[in-house]
Design a protein around this motif. Structure first.
Motif, PDB file in Angstrom:
ATOM      1  N   UNK A  86       0.844  -1.108  -0.121  1.00 45.18           N
ATOM      2  CA  UNK A  86      -0.108  -0.288  -0.033  1.00 45.18           C
ATOM      3  C   UNK A  86       1.186   1.438  -0.318  1.00 45.18           C
ATOM      4  N   UNK A  87       0.403   2.170  -0.547  1.00 43.64           N
ATOM      5  CA  UNK A  87       1.108   3.856  -0.592  1.00 43.64           C
ATOM      6  C   UNK A  87       0.618   4.325   1.038  1.00 43.64           C
ATOM      7  N   UNK A  88       1.765   5.296   0.821  1.00 46.34           N
ATOM      8  CA  UNK A  88       2.630   6.191   2.328  1.00 46.34           C
ATOM      9  C   UNK A  88       2.261   7.732   1.793  1.00 46.34           C
ATOM     10  N   UNK A  89       1.240   8.622   1.971  1.00 48.89           N
ATOM     11  CA  UNK A  89       0.946   9.744   2.303  1.00 48.89           C
ATOM     12  C   UNK A  89       2.333  10.825   2.409  1.00 48.89           C
ATOM     13  N   UNK A  90       2.576  11.577   2.483  1.00 49.04           N
ATOM     14  CA  UNK A  90       3.749  12.515   2.130  1.00 49.04           C
ATOM     15  C   UNK A  90       2.998  12.947   3.642  1.00 49.04           C
ATOM     16  N   UNK A  91       1.865  13.190   4.376  1.00 50.51           N
ATOM     17  CA  UNK A  91       0.912  13.274   5.326  1.00 50.51           C
ATOM     18  C   UNK A  91       1.030  11.785   6.284  1.00 50.51           C
TER      19      UNK A  91
END
Length: 150
Positions: free
Chosen positions: A74-79
């Motif tokens: 799963x991707x991870x956001x900058x936040x």
């Protein structure tokens, strides 16, 4: 797989990320990653217990579980990156690499999932990485409690 191998994989992933990594060499990226993760430039002193707790504390257990598993990461956001690392840590990392902080965060978004995935072949956390922090039983129990992984 030892910490140096994981950091080398991380450096390769960071160099191949969509961040502007022109002019960066792999050894500099490895050193910067090691310091970001709480160790010295050789990777000594990285506290994986603290890293796992930071990820869980940031509410990212489900995302990290995908990195530990055999499926797609799963991707991870900058936040989310900003929840894991404080602003000073991210600024220091960017300064180490002589790049803008937003570029460094972009690189981390693409690097962290791959690093943790490679440290957990077939969903099992590489035991060599955790010997310095209380042995495999302790860290596996911690990972199980944080991420529901046995």
């Amino acid at each position: 797989m030892d910490i140096a191998q994981i950091l080398r994989i991380g450096a390769q992933l960071f160099a191949q990320s969509s961040a502007n990594t022109d002019g960066l060499n792999e050894n500099n990226i490895m050193s910067a990653l090691a310091r970001l993760l709480g160790g010295n430039s050789n990777g000594e002193g990285i506290d994986f217990n603290s890293i796992l707790q930071s990820l869980n504390g940031a509410g990212l257990a489900n995302i990290v579980a995908s990195w530990l598993g055999n499926g797609e990461n799963s991707p991870i956001s900058a936040d989310d990156i900003a929840k894991i690392f404080n602003p000073d840590q991210l600024s220091s990392f960017a300064n180490d690499l002589q790049m803008p902080k937003d570029e460094a965060v972009t690189g981390l978004q693409e690097t962290l999932p791959g690093m943790i995935d490679k440290a957990s072949p077939n969903g099992d956390i590489a035991s060599e990485l955790f010997q310095a922090v209380g042995g495999m039983d302790g860290i596996m129990n911690l990972a199980s409690s944080l991420f529901g992984k046995k």
